[in-house]
Design a protein around this motif. Sequence first.
Motif, short mmCIF file in Angstrom:
data_model
loop_
_atom_site.label_atom_id
_atom_site.label_comp_id
_atom_site.label_asym_id
_atom_site.label_seq_id
_atom_site.Cartn_x
_atom_site.Cartn_y
_atom_site.Cartn_z
N LEU A 105 16.15 25.03 -53.98
CA LEU A 105 15.42 24.38 -52.92
C LEU A 105 14.92 23.03 -53.37
N TYR A 126 10.99 22.86 -46.68
CA TYR A 126 11.92 22.92 -47.79
C TYR A 126 13.34 22.72 -47.29
N GLU A 127 14.17 22.21 -48.18
CA GLU A 127 15.58 22.08 -47.87
C GLU A 127 16.39 22.81 -48.91
N ALA A 128 17.56 23.27 -48.49
CA ALA A 128 18.51 23.89 -49.41
C ALA A 128 19.84 23.19 -49.26
N GLU A 180 17.62 21.57 -43.81
CA GLU A 180 16.39 22.34 -43.61
C GLU A 180 16.63 23.83 -43.85
N LEU A 181 15.68 24.41 -44.53
CA LEU A 181 15.69 25.86 -44.72
C LEU A 181 15.05 26.48 -43.49
N PRO A 186 10.62 30.10 -47.82
CA PRO A 186 11.15 30.15 -49.19
C PRO A 186 10.88 31.48 -49.88
N TYR A 237 20.36 32.63 -53.70
CA TYR A 237 20.55 32.28 -52.29
C TYR A 237 21.65 31.25 -52.10
N HIS A 253 23.18 28.75 -49.19
CA HIS A 253 22.77 28.17 -47.91
C HIS A 253 23.97 27.68 -47.09
N CYS A 292 24.39 25.51 -43.65
CA CYS A 292 23.53 24.71 -42.77
C CYS A 292 23.81 24.98 -41.29
#
Length: 75
Positions: free
Chosen positions: A32, A39-41, A51-52, A56, A63, A65, A67
């Motif tokens: 992250l 938070y972003e992943a 964006e997550l 978190p 994890y 991700h 998008c």
Amino acid sequence: MDFSRWLNQQAPIPVQSDADRHVQELLDEDVLRDVQGGYEAMCCRCGEWRELYCGPEEIDIDYVHYCGGSPRCCP
Ligand SMILES: [Zn+2]
């Protein structure tokens, strides 16, 4: 100096919850990144930081991700 007086002079130990520690671990491992307001992943398909959508504390260190920004960015 008596012990209780000594103890009172020590700086308080910051209390870190398990959730905080978990999030910090995710940040340290670059799963992250911290952005303003959340938070972003990194998307495993397009490589963009996005964006997550969940919290978190809901994701694990392994994890992955997606998008969802395009058809190839879906699991
Ligand atoms: Zn993507």
